[in-house]
Design an enzyme around this catalytic site. Structure first.
Site, PDB file in Angstrom:
ATOM      1  N   ARG A 209      40.443  35.505  40.196  1.00  0.00           N
ATOM      2  CA  ARG A 209      40.013  34.123  40.395  1.00  0.00           C
ATOM      3  C   ARG A 209      40.882  33.478  41.463  1.00  0.00           C
ATOM      4  NH1 ARG A 209      35.993  35.436  38.456  1.00  0.00           N
ATOM      5  NH2 ARG A 209      34.946  34.713  36.568  1.00  0.00           N
ATOM      6  N   HIS A 257      33.307  36.716  47.177  1.00  0.00           N
ATOM      7  CA  HIS A 257      33.220  36.883  45.711  1.00  0.00           C
ATOM      8  C   HIS A 257      32.161  37.939  45.343  1.00  0.00           C
ATOM      9  CE1 HIS A 257      33.973  34.799  41.608  1.00  0.00           C
ATOM     10  NE2 HIS A 257      33.680  36.076  41.441  1.00  0.00           N
TER      11      HIS A 257
END
Ligand code: NDP
Length: 294
Positions: A209, A257
């Site tokens: 993250r 991502h």
């Protein structure tokens, strides 16, 4: 059972999920609009507040592996079990991304790519895998698999989690791969102090993250040449804003991502298995400990 599918996604993506979930669990009554009879909510980061007022809710099943955003919703019904996604196809993809990053750093492939743009013919050092030390933070579903795959290829790889000690041995690793969950304890994990403890010239690979890394501190470490390279799949703000310095930084490789996406085909069977377990009173899989935050 009445099962509600809820997410923050375009209709087309939702419909693809719905079709696959229906095919995997045709015995369930699938809904897109909540009603009083909903017993399970299958969710993909639904808007905050959307699980309020479901009196018969018995399970929240996330379609994503990380539940940090979901847990930030203060209105998430307490006391209802929450399961996250553990998808074999996603595990495989994560291992591939990690292997690519480690190979690229060990064999200087990022540097060679930059050299080609400059028409530079310069052969780099070629350390052996056994001489390349990799530290994987997190030894859960993803971290454990990544470390095992790297070790099988001969890398000096090991995984670390808090049961191995309060602080990871950052000083000796040539590459550090972050696969921790985002929790109160891990937010801002890579700050100036920890980055300063990393081996000079080491590479940081963040596949977990964005909020694990203090971006300003990382930029400083890269600019100063303390860190050799960063491979970043996740960011404080996503999509990464066009003006962000990471885009053009010579020591940064940016991914959008995509280190490991949930594969709806295999994920639907994972969901179906948990729905069957719930109906039969069998143990539920991949439950999140809300106290720990993962
Ligand atoms: P798991 O829950 O299976 O594993 C988490 C690991 O982290 C465990 O080993 C755990 O330790 C360890 N851990 C948790 N908190 C701490 C802490 N404070 N200090 C040290 N170690 C800690 O998670 P997964 O492996 O399935 O996934 C990890 C993360 O990867 C997800 O939360 C998600 O954010 C991210 N992800 C990113 C994707 C991408 O495409 N970029 C795709 C999928 C996931 P212990 O074993 O002691 O519990």
């Amino acid at each position: 059972m009445r099962v509600l599918l809820l997410g923050d996604w375009p209709d087309g993506e939702r419909d693809r999920w719905l079709a696959l979930l229906r095919a995997a669990a045709p015995e369930q009554d699938w809904l897109l609009v909540p009603d009083d009879g909903v017993e399970v909510a299958v969710v993909a980061n639904p808007p905050p507040g959307s699980l309020v007022g479901l009196p018969r809710l018995r399970l929240i099943q996330s379609l994503w592996a990380g539940v940090d955003r979901l847990l930030q919703d203060a209105s998430l019904p307490a006391g209802v079990p929450l399961a996250r996604m553990v998808d074999p196809a996603m595990n495989e993809a994560m291992v591939q991304t990690a292997l690519w990053a480690v190979l690229s750093l060990q064999r200087s492939f990022f540097t060679l790519q930059a050299q080609q743009r400059e028409r530079l013919w310069r052969q780099p050092a070629q350390p052996r895998a056994a001489e390349w030390s990799v530290l994987v933070l997190g030894q859960g579903e993803l971290g454990g698999r990544v470390a095992a795959a790297l070790a099988a290829l001969g890398y000096a790889a090991r995984a670390w989690s808090r049961r191995d000690g309060a602080e990871p041995p950052l000083e000796t690793a040539d590459t550090v791969i972050n696969l921790l969950p985002l929790t109160a304890a891990t937010r801002g994990f890579f700050d100036a102090a920890r980055l300063a403890r990393m081996k000079r010239g080491a590479g940081l690979v963040n596949l977990a993250r964005g909020a694990h890394v203090v971006e300003a501190d990382l930029l400083q470490a890269l600019d100063a040449g303390r860190l050799g390279h960063a491979v970043l799949d996740v960011f404080e703000r996503e999509p990464l804003p066009p003006e962000h310095r990471f885009w053009n930084h010579p020591r940064v490789t940016v991914l959008p991502h995509c280190a490991a996406q949930t594969d709806p085909r295999s994920a639907a069977t994972v969901v179906a298995a948990n729905l069957r377990a719930l109906r039969e009173g069998a143990p539920l899989q991949h439950l999140v400990d809300r106290g720990r935050g993962y």
